[in-house]
Write a protein that holds these residues in place. Structure first.
Motif, PDB file in Angstrom:
ATOM      1  N   GLN A  70       0.945  -1.224  -0.067  1.00  0.00           N
ATOM      2  CA  GLN A  70       0.144   0.157  -0.033  1.00  0.00           C
ATOM      3  C   GLN A  70       0.900   1.284   0.021  1.00  0.00           C
ATOM      4  O   GLN A  70       0.412   2.235  -0.703  1.00  0.00           O
ATOM      5  CB  GLN A  70      -0.879  -0.036   1.123  1.00  0.00           C
ATOM      6  N   ARG A  73       2.308   1.672  -3.391  1.00  0.00           N
ATOM      7  CA  ARG A  73       1.398   2.025  -4.439  1.00  0.00           C
ATOM      8  C   ARG A  73       0.950   3.465  -4.152  1.00  0.00           C
ATOM      9  O   ARG A  73       0.764   4.169  -5.296  1.00  0.00           O
ATOM     10  CB  ARG A  73       0.047   1.384  -4.482  1.00  0.00           C
ATOM     11  N   ASN A  96      -4.848   3.891  -1.614  1.00  0.00           N
ATOM     12  CA  ASN A  96      -3.743   3.104  -0.725  1.00  0.00           C
ATOM     13  C   ASN A  96      -3.315   3.948   0.415  1.00  0.00           C
ATOM     14  O   ASN A  96      -2.975   3.639   1.653  1.00  0.00           O
ATOM     15  CB  ASN A  96      -2.528   2.983  -1.536  1.00  0.00           C
TER      16      ASN A  96
END
Length: 219
Positions: A70, A73, A96
């Protein structure tokens, strides 16, 4: 008459001894079976606990990997948005950046019984908060038309990746700790399975022994 009475008395005495022997044997066999059954339950309980702890370690590792993904990203979305102003890249960042704190909270809940991991999560939380605040500032600057300032701050942040390196180092330390625990718990689970096999084998032998003894007593 005297001999007949004596013989009858001896036969009755032997009969009483036989009854006591039979009752004692059955009681002993029953107690052994109860003890073996209790041991089997204890071993199964220990094995279930070991399996649960192994599953727990895997869940911690999974949350660590998810948090890393996360954050990566979010950083990729931020970089892509600053370069292309793509709505898709912005959406990737926002999704994210919103999910990472929730993942971190789940991770904190999972390692709450481990003081070393708790301390690492506290530091990780501060670093993640700083990283997300920094990326969020870049997005806000770009959205407000200050693209050059956003790009300059992004380039400065890219040249100084101390926060990201520390985040990766912390997650790697936490993952290694869980792998060490997994090894210990796996060994404990294997030992409990061996004990369970031994207990079941002992139970089978006791059942066989009680059956033979009962047959002999009846004979």
């Amino acid at each position: 008459m005297f001999l007949t009475g004596a013989f009858t008395s001896m036969f009755q005495l032997d009969d009483r001894r036989f009854n006591r022997l039979a009752l004692g044997g059955v009681a002993a066999g029953f107690l052994l079976l109860v003890a073996t059954f209790a041991s089997a339950i204890a071993v199964v309980t220990i094995n279930q606990e070991s399996v649960s702890r192994v599953r727990h370690s895997y869940e911690v590792v999974a949350q660590l990997s998810l948090l890393e993904i996360q954050l990566e990203r979010a950083e990729t979305g931020r970089r892509g948005y600053l370069l292309t102003r793509s709505d898709y890249r912005l959406q990737v960042y926002e999704d994210n950046a919103q999910r990472a704190p929730a993942t971190l909270n789940r991770l904190a809940g999972l390692v709450g019984d481990n003081p070393v991991q708790v301390a690492r999560v506290l530091e990780l939380r501060q670093l993640v908060h700083y990283q997300l605040a920094e990326t969020g500032r870049s997005i806000l600057l770009a959205e407000s038309g200050k693209s050059r300032q956003a790009a300059a701050e992004f380039n400065a942040a890219s040249s100084n990746t101390t926060v990201l390196r520390r985040i990766r180092a912390l997650t790697a330390e936490m993952r290694q700790s869980e792998y060490d625990l997994l090894q210990q718990r796996g060994e404990r689970e294997n030992r409990s399975l061996i004990w369970l096999s031994l207990v079941l084998a002992a139970t089978g032998l006791l059942l066989l022994g009680v059956g033979i003894a009962a047959f002999w007593l009846v004979r």
